[in-house]
Design an enzyme around this catalytic site. Structure first.
Site, short mmCIF file in Angstrom:
data_model
loop_
_atom_site.label_atom_id
_atom_site.label_comp_id
_atom_site.label_asym_id
_atom_site.label_seq_id
_atom_site.Cartn_x
_atom_site.Cartn_y
_atom_site.Cartn_z
N ALA A 1 -34.54 57.70 61.23
CA ALA A 1 -33.16 57.87 60.80
C ALA A 1 -33.15 58.87 59.66
CB ALA A 1 -32.57 56.53 60.35
N MET A 2 -32.49 60.01 59.85
CA MET A 2 -32.56 61.10 58.88
C MET A 2 -31.19 61.45 58.33
SD MET A 2 -35.45 63.55 60.67
CE MET A 2 -35.58 64.57 59.19
N GLY B 1 -31.20 64.14 55.74
CA GLY B 1 -31.37 65.42 55.09
C GLY B 1 -31.85 65.30 53.66
N GLY B 2 -31.98 64.05 53.16
CA GLY B 2 -32.48 63.83 51.82
C GLY B 2 -33.99 63.76 51.77
N SER C 1 -35.91 60.34 53.72
CA SER C 1 -36.06 60.34 55.17
C SER C 1 -36.82 61.56 55.65
CB SER C 1 -34.69 60.25 55.85
OG SER C 1 -33.87 61.36 55.51
N MET D 1 -26.91 60.07 62.21
CA MET D 1 -25.70 59.35 62.59
C MET D 1 -24.45 60.10 62.12
SD MET D 1 -26.62 55.34 61.83
CE MET D 1 -26.78 55.60 60.05
N CYS E 1 -24.21 47.53 56.88
CA CYS E 1 -24.61 48.68 57.69
C CYS E 1 -26.06 48.54 58.15
CB CYS E 1 -24.44 49.97 56.88
SG CYS E 1 -24.97 51.46 57.74
N CYS F 1 -21.93 55.61 51.04
CA CYS F 1 -21.74 56.93 51.66
C CYS F 1 -20.27 57.31 51.82
CB CYS F 1 -22.47 56.98 53.00
SG CYS F 1 -21.89 55.78 54.25
#
Length: 346
Positions: free
Chosen positions: A6-7, A9-10, A13, A32, A90, A187
């Site tokens: 699960a990515m 961009g940080g 991950s 996601m 979540c 988020c």
């Protein structure tokens, strides 16, 4: 193995994906799509990382299921006079629920995330342990993951400290993360306050009374969802000593205030208690009441109405709707939801 990461961009991950790839796994990135700000910027960043690592990237539309499962829960819990934890919700229903299933449908043998937590075994049962970096440990947010899912999950950063992750990112060719501001927000709240989000989504402006714990009316409010347990500022009630929000009464649309000593409780009622490992009652261990709460020694027992946790020492600002996570040393063995205003539990 074939592992779905699960990515976002940080750094966490991205480094987790790079680390798994270096270990010889076939890694696929999964991003996601959610109803949150700056999605296109995130997609561009995560695409750059996937290209750099040479891994496939799958964009998964989770907009509706996230709205139905997380945001609706967030709104309804606040409007009931309780305080939700959308990240825990979540993790249970989305990241380690729907997304994990989608990864499996794509042929992944395991699903991984950048959480700072570990998985160990207790006999033949997998169990979550705290991350090695105590300052970054995120096991509390994983307290509602269904135990049967743990055998399909990996946390590649669990043994690392945050500084090691930054160093490893640079070693693996992932640059620029030290300059990025690390997100600490929910988020979908990254660009507005809770009150503003609730207002945008139809939070009712229902005026009501601010009362003390004896029922005396001291002022008025414009929606109980604008207040949190332990809040001091913004009450507009002058006195020689500060007033604090000690409870929110959704049934009667009241904000209940008291003095500091009324924020402390030694026992709480719990509902929807779940055990990751079978335990006999009464259970004794450590209970963590929110993400930054210092876990405190306590005993959990069954009662005619459900469950009760009793602490060795009183705890401050216990909040209905939040999650109580049960630990034995660093092992996460169960959890429950704080069910009713704490003063009713003493």
């Amino acid at each position: 193995m074939k592992i779905g990461m699960a990515m976002s961009g940080g750094v966490d991950s991205s480094t987790g994906a790079a680390l798994l790839r270096r270990q010889g796994h076939e890694v696929h990135g999964f991003f996601m799509r959610l109803p949150v700000p700056n999605q296109e910027d995130q997609i561009r960043r995560v695409g750059q990382v996937a290209d750099m690592l040479g891994i496939p990237l799958h964009l998964v539309d989770m907009d509706q299921v996230f709205t139905d499962t997380v945001i609706d829960y967030f709104l309804s819990t606040y409007q009931d006079g309780q305080t939700p934890n959308p990240c825990i919700r979540c993790n249970r229903e989305i990241k380690f629920g729907s997304l994990l299933d989608i990864m499996q449908e794509h042929g992944m043998e395991r699903g991984a995330t950048g959480h700072y937590a570990r998985i160990a075994t207790d006999g033949d049962r997998p169990v979550i342990r705290r991350g090695r970096d105590q300052r970054k440990d995120q096991s509390y947010f994983l307290c509602r993951i269904r135990p049967e899912r743990l055998s399909r999950i990996l946390f590649p950063l669990g043994e690392l400290h945050k500084k090691q992750v930054y160093d490893l990112a640079e070693e693996l060719g992932l640059s620029g993360f030290r300059q990025q501001k690390e997100s600490q927000d929910v988020c979908f709240l990254s660009h507005c306050s809770v009150a503003e989000f609730l207002r945008q989504h139809g939070g009712p402006e229902l005026p009501g009374d601010i009362v003390d714990t004896r029922g005396r009316v001291l002022g008025t409010h414009r929606g109980i969802w604008k207040y949190t347990i332990g809040q001091r500022r913004g009450l507009g009630i002058p006195d020689a000593t500060p007033w604090y929000v000690v409870a929110l009464d959704g049934r009667h649309n009241q904000v209940i205030v008291g003095k500091d000593e009324e924020l402390w409780r030694q026992s709480i009622d719990l509902c929807q208690v779940e055990w990751a490992l079978a335990r006999t009652m009464p259970w004794e261990g450590l209970i963590q009441l929110r993400s930054r709460h210092q876990p405190a020694p306590a005993t959990v027992t069954r009662t005619p109405r459900g469950w009760r946790a009793t602490f060795q020492s009183p705890q401050r600002a216990i909040t209905p709707g939040q999650f109580a996570a049960f630990y034995e040393e660093d092992r996460l063995v169960g959890s429950g939801i704080i069910a009713i205003p704490p003063e009713s539990s003493t």
